[in-house]
Scaffold this motif. Structure first.
Motif, PDB file in Angstrom:
ATOM      1  N   GLY A  21       0.801  -1.104   0.029  1.00 53.28           N
ATOM      2  CA  GLY A  21      -0.006  -0.123   0.061  1.00 53.28           C
ATOM      3  C   GLY A  21       0.919   1.191   0.121  1.00 53.28           C
ATOM      4  N   ILE A  22       0.108   2.564  -0.655  1.00 51.95           N
ATOM      5  CA  ILE A  22       1.030   3.443  -0.503  1.00 51.95           C
ATOM      6  C   ILE A  22       0.502   4.789   0.056  1.00 51.95           C
ATOM      7  CG2 ILE A  22       1.909   5.108  -2.315  1.00 51.95           C
ATOM      8  CD1 ILE A  22       2.281   3.060  -4.343  1.00 51.95           C
ATOM      9  N   LEU A  23       1.013   5.568   0.885  1.00 57.98           N
ATOM     10  CA  LEU A  23       0.587   6.568   1.532  1.00 57.98           C
ATOM     11  C   LEU A  23       1.325   7.877   0.660  1.00 57.98           C
ATOM     12  CD1 LEU A  23      -0.871   7.724   3.908  1.00 57.98           C
ATOM     13  CD2 LEU A  23       0.954   7.388   5.420  1.00 57.98           C
ATOM     14  N   ILE A  24       0.494   8.608   0.343  1.00 57.95           N
ATOM     15  CA  ILE A  24       1.440   9.459  -0.648  1.00 57.95           C
ATOM     16  C   ILE A  24       0.798  11.270  -0.217  1.00 57.95           C
ATOM     17  CG2 ILE A  24      -0.137   9.189  -2.735  1.00 57.95           C
ATOM     18  CD1 ILE A  24       2.213  10.055  -4.206  1.00 57.95           C
ATOM     19  N   ASN A  25       1.842  12.128  -0.241  1.00 61.74           N
ATOM     20  CA  ASN A  25       1.343  13.651  -0.293  1.00 61.74           C
ATOM     21  C   ASN A  25       2.458  13.874  -1.483  1.00 61.74           C
ATOM     22  OD1 ASN A  25       1.386  16.211  -0.231  1.00 61.74           O
ATOM     23  ND2 ASN A  25       1.769  16.459   1.792  1.00 61.74           N
ATOM     24  N   PRO A  26       1.399  14.107  -2.747  1.00 63.07           N
ATOM     25  CA  PRO A  26       2.202  14.604  -3.736  1.00 63.07           C
ATOM     26  C   PRO A  26       2.511  15.815  -3.918  1.00 63.07           C
ATOM     27  CG  PRO A  26      -0.059  13.329  -4.398  1.00 63.07           C
ATOM     28  CD  PRO A  26      -0.087  13.886  -2.767  1.00 63.07           C
ATOM     29  N   SER A  57      -2.099  -0.949  -9.002  1.00 57.70           N
ATOM     30  CA  SER A  57      -3.165  -1.334  -8.596  1.00 57.70           C
ATOM     31  C   SER A  57      -3.203  -1.552  -7.078  1.00 57.70           C
ATOM     32  CB  SER A  57      -3.501  -2.654  -9.203  1.00 57.70           C
ATOM     33  OG  SER A  57      -3.877  -2.635 -10.512  1.00 57.70           O
ATOM     34  N   LEU A  58      -2.367  -0.934  -6.529  1.00 53.94           N
ATOM     35  CA  LEU A  58      -2.278  -0.832  -4.845  1.00 53.94           C
ATOM     36  C   LEU A  58      -3.166   0.116  -4.370  1.00 53.94           C
ATOM     37  CD1 LEU A  58       1.760  -1.107  -4.677  1.00 53.94           C
ATOM     38  CD2 LEU A  58       0.195  -2.848  -3.987  1.00 53.94           C
ATOM     39  N   PRO A  59      -3.503  -0.207  -3.080  1.00 53.00           N
ATOM     40  CA  PRO A  59      -4.415   0.608  -2.358  1.00 53.00           C
ATOM     41  C   PRO A  59      -3.669   2.024  -2.014  1.00 53.00           C
ATOM     42  CG  PRO A  59      -3.862  -1.068  -0.652  1.00 53.00           C
ATOM     43  CD  PRO A  59      -3.292  -1.428  -2.092  1.00 53.00           C
ATOM     44  N   VAL A  60      -4.137   3.169  -2.428  1.00 49.90           N
ATOM     45  CA  VAL A  60      -3.261   4.724  -2.365  1.00 49.90           C
ATOM     46  C   VAL A  60      -4.344   5.297  -1.357  1.00 49.90           C
ATOM     47  CG1 VAL A  60      -2.587   6.420  -3.515  1.00 49.90           C
ATOM     48  CG2 VAL A  60      -2.285   4.241  -4.414  1.00 49.90           C
ATOM     49  N   ILE A  61      -3.374   6.032  -0.359  1.00 46.21           N
ATOM     50  CA  ILE A  61      -4.188   6.955   0.628  1.00 46.21           C
ATOM     51  C   ILE A  61      -3.417   8.460   0.176  1.00 46.21           C
ATOM     52  CG2 ILE A  61      -4.675   7.857   2.758  1.00 46.21           C
ATOM     53  CD1 ILE A  61      -5.804   5.243   3.436  1.00 46.21           C
ATOM     54  N   GLU A  62      -3.992   9.372  -0.265  1.00 51.33           N
ATOM     55  CA  GLU A  62      -3.537  10.659  -0.503  1.00 51.33           C
ATOM     56  C   GLU A  62      -3.641  11.541   0.868  1.00 51.33           C
ATOM     57  OE1 GLU A  62      -5.848  12.498  -3.568  1.00 51.33           O
ATOM     58  OE2 GLU A  62      -4.866  14.703  -3.507  1.00 51.33           O
ATOM     59  N   VAL A  63      -2.552  12.163   1.163  1.00 48.02           N
ATOM     60  CA  VAL A  63      -2.673  12.955   2.481  1.00 48.02           C
ATOM     61  C   VAL A  63      -1.963  14.505   1.992  1.00 48.02           C
ATOM     62  CG1 VAL A  63      -1.594  13.467   4.644  1.00 48.02           C
ATOM     63  CG2 VAL A  63      -2.046  11.091   3.573  1.00 48.02           C
ATOM     64  N   HIS A  64      -2.760  15.243   2.438  1.00 51.46           N
ATOM     65  CA  HIS A  64      -2.425  16.779   2.338  1.00 51.46           C
ATOM     66  C   HIS A  64      -2.412  17.453   3.868  1.00 51.46           C
ATOM     67  CE1 HIS A  64      -2.496  16.683  -1.917  1.00 51.46           C
ATOM     68  NE2 HIS A  64      -3.604  16.055  -1.699  1.00 51.46           N
ATOM     69  N   ALA A  88      -5.292   3.739   8.737  1.00 46.77           N
ATOM     70  CA  ALA A  88      -6.534   3.281   7.560  1.00 46.77           C
ATOM     71  C   ALA A  88      -5.990   2.555   6.648  1.00 46.77           C
ATOM     72  CB  ALA A  88      -7.189   4.547   7.183  1.00 46.77           C
ATOM     73  N   LEU A  89      -4.971   2.741   6.152  1.00 45.55           N
ATOM     74  CA  LEU A  89      -4.253   1.793   4.967  1.00 45.55           C
ATOM     75  C   LEU A  89      -3.933   0.354   5.630  1.00 45.55           C
ATOM     76  CD1 LEU A  89      -3.380   1.905   1.908  1.00 45.55           C
ATOM     77  CD2 LEU A  89      -0.958   2.727   3.026  1.00 45.55           C
ATOM     78  N   ALA A 143      -7.513   7.211  -5.566  1.00 40.70           N
ATOM     79  CA  ALA A 143      -7.191   6.773  -4.213  1.00 40.70           C
ATOM     80  C   ALA A 143      -8.241   6.064  -3.525  1.00 40.70           C
ATOM     81  CB  ALA A 143      -6.961   8.347  -3.701  1.00 40.70           C
ATOM     82  N   LEU A 144      -8.003   5.503  -2.618  1.00 40.21           N
ATOM     83  CA  LEU A 144      -8.700   4.589  -1.642  1.00 40.21           C
ATOM     84  C   LEU A 144      -9.530   5.883  -0.732  1.00 40.21           C
ATOM     85  CD1 LEU A 144      -9.804   2.028  -0.004  1.00 40.21           C
ATOM     86  CD2 LEU A 144      -7.691   2.273   1.314  1.00 40.21           C
ATOM     87  N   GLY A 145      -8.644   6.800  -0.218  1.00 43.26           N
ATOM     88  CA  GLY A 145      -9.292   7.798   0.397  1.00 43.26           C
ATOM     89  C   GLY A 145      -8.285   9.078   0.455  1.00 43.26           C
ATOM     90  N   VAL A 146      -8.707  10.120   0.894  1.00 44.57           N
ATOM     91  CA  VAL A 146      -8.196  11.314   0.837  1.00 44.57           C
ATOM     92  C   VAL A 146      -8.109  12.104   2.410  1.00 44.57           C
ATOM     93  CG1 VAL A 146      -7.907  13.639  -0.312  1.00 44.57           C
ATOM     94  CG2 VAL A 146      -8.577  11.881  -1.616  1.00 44.57           C
ATOM     95  N   ILE A 147      -7.099  12.700   2.775  1.00 44.15           N
ATOM     96  CA  ILE A 147      -6.946  13.203   4.085  1.00 44.15           C
ATOM     97  C   ILE A 147      -6.435  14.598   3.907  1.00 44.15           C
ATOM     98  CG2 ILE A 147      -6.196  13.245   6.581  1.00 44.15           C
ATOM     99  CD1 ILE A 147      -5.807  10.153   5.906  1.00 44.15           C
ATOM    100  N   SER A 148      -7.059  15.718   4.282  1.00 40.95           N
ATOM    101  CA  SER A 148      -6.566  17.196   3.929  1.00 40.95           C
ATOM    102  C   SER A 148      -6.836  17.965   5.152  1.00 40.95           C
ATOM    103  CB  SER A 148      -7.423  17.625   2.565  1.00 40.95           C
ATOM    104  OG  SER A 148      -6.878  18.776   2.177  1.00 40.95           O
TER     105      SER A 148
END
Ligand code: DQA
Length: 148
Positions: free
Chosen positions: A73-78, A96-103, A141-142, A123-128
């Motif tokens: 799984g990937i946790l990313i702040n792009p 195809s991995l679960p991705v959570i986007e963070v800001h 969560a991931l 993304a599976l979900g977004v946190i901002s």
């Protein structure tokens, strides 16, 4: 996936400047602070964690491609690439991995160009807007999602 999921944390452009970069927007925690906290939380959660930061889109894409197979799984702040990079989105989607986007900041309370994300659609979900805590929420969560 083993009992101990492997999580890749990706930090995009300019996030190496955290701590001194517009602290009124991004807070006072440095990237090293955030990574240290995530490493401690990963231990508690029983997962493997690797963090990677780059200011270069191609390097980020290479790292994401290399995650196919060894990572769960990937946790990313792009960073700013959130709002501009189709290629980054495509790389994440290709895994195809679960991705959570963070800001760190609430991008929806800021300039309108920050309201669009190329990443959110895969993304599976977004946190901002939760500051550094958002990474911890995202990691938990991931890992829970991967174990489900
Ligand atoms: C950011 C928000 C982006 O709009 C900005 O370009 C960043 C940081 C955040 O964490 O709040 O570099 O992703």
């Amino acid at each position: 996936m083993s009992d101990s999921p492997a999580i890749l944390v990706i930090h995009g452009p300019n996030l190496n400047l955290l701590g001194t970069r517009e602290p009124e927007i991004y807070g006072h925690a440095t990237l090293a602070d955030i990574d240290a906290r995530l490493a401690a939380e990963a231990k508690e959660l029983g997962c493997e964690l690797e963090s990677f930061q780059s200011n270069h889109e191609g390097e980020l894409i290479d790292r994401i491609q290399a995650a196919m197979g060894p990572v769960d799984g990937i946790l990313i702040n792009p960073g700013g690439l959130t709002h501009s990079s189709v290629s980054l989105r495509d790389a994440l989607g290709a895994t195809s991995l679960p991705v959570i986007e963070v800001h760190l900041s609430n991008v929806f309370a800021r300039e309108s160009f920050r309201h669009q994300s190329f990443v959110s659609g895969i993304a599976l979900g977004v946190i901002s807007g939760l500051g550094a805590r958002g990474y911890s929420v995202g990691l938990e969560a991931l890992v829970a999602h991967i174990r489900e």
